[in-house]
Scaffold this active site. Sequence first.
Site, PDB file in Angstrom:
ATOM      1  CE1 TYR A 288      57.709  21.785   8.449  1.00  0.00           C
ATOM      2  CE2 TYR A 288      59.502  22.208   9.986  1.00  0.00           C
ATOM      3  CZ  TYR A 288      59.018  22.143   8.693  1.00  0.00           C
ATOM      4  OH  TYR A 288      59.840  22.436   7.638  1.00  0.00           O
ATOM      5  N   GLY A 316      60.786  25.743  19.353  1.00  0.00           N
ATOM      6  CA  GLY A 316      59.722  26.382  18.596  1.00  0.00           C
ATOM      7  C   GLY A 316      59.647  25.918  17.160  1.00  0.00           C
ATOM      8  CE  LYS A 317      65.297  24.127  15.389  1.00  0.00           C
ATOM      9  NZ  LYS A 317      66.507  23.266  15.441  1.00  0.00           N
ATOM     10  CG  LEU A 318      57.626  19.593  15.819  1.00  0.00           C
ATOM     11  CD1 LEU A 318      58.995  19.814  15.194  1.00  0.00           C
ATOM     12  CD2 LEU A 318      57.559  18.247  16.529  1.00  0.00           C
TER      13      LEU A 318
END
Length: 349
Positions: A288, A316-318
């Site tokens: 994101y 690692g989601k952002l």
Amino acid sequence: MSDEDTGGDDGGEWEPPHREAFDHDPLGHARVRGGMTVAELVEQYGHAGIGAESVHGAADVLSEMWADDDCTVFVSLAGAMVPTGMRRIVADLIRDGYVDALVTTGANLTHDAIEAIGGKHHHGEERQAGKSLREHDEQLRDEEVDRIYNVYLPQEHFAEFEAHLRDEVFPPLAERDGAVSIAELTAELGRANAEVNEREGVSEGPGVAAAAYEHDVPIYCPAVQDSVLGLQAWMYGQTSDLTLDALADMTPLTDLAFEADTAGCLLIGGGVPKNFTLQTMLVTPRAYDYAVQITMDPEATGGLSGATLEEARSWGKLETDAENASVYGDATVFLPLLVAAARERVEAE
């Protein structure tokens, strides 16, 4: 005893210490007046500290995300948002093109459908004068009224909702070949809600699921079985060919994230919707670029609901350079405030 021993002034000119953590950015004082817009109020929050500054920062990120024409926006909606009066805000965001995918709970979809077909939630009390909390809720049970903190819902509306599912929603799905995805279920729910709402002349709008159906916005409900909607789907499936495939949504959801030029998320509450929205990026080559969350949960429990967006970056989601902000407080207060401020900014451009 010398000045050095007592820490006294030796007569020299004072010099500030070397400072790396400190940044010269003087705090201002918010100025409010009658007649100011929500965006103007939130801009004043930027002069202040603590929660006001957080709200200002979140409005900045939300505005930037919605102003980015190349951004695919995911919205997660958890908690009692529909029954407490946030239904129209979410439906309008979908209708006006601010949402590309919605991830929510079966409970919110249940309450959304209840209003679409003519049911109403009512102002209530969390406590009743002269009664203990237990006595208050025992009385409500005798009167066949369900309580959501200070909101009441007469139980007959659930019976009407269940009939709506059996008569309008489930039969077309049961006629399809093979298992049905949850997104197909929610789309059919939206279609039926809109149809009944218009046919019966219901005063309230058709709602969230109907707006998503009409504007081709997928609704994902990864824990649908944890709701009256899911329970009724299971019961209907005992005597029909209706079967739900909980994993079928993973491919289209992942494809949506994979194909995004830039991606952003608005996380309202925590739970399964928040995690489902964030984890989508774990199987794509990107993460994101924008993220805003509203939550009341503390991060120290280690639970996902209160986890910071900085923590999400470690997974690692952002993206490492993602714009993100968190607001800690009641979403029924802060969601309308942030949406109004961000929309005012974006639509003024």
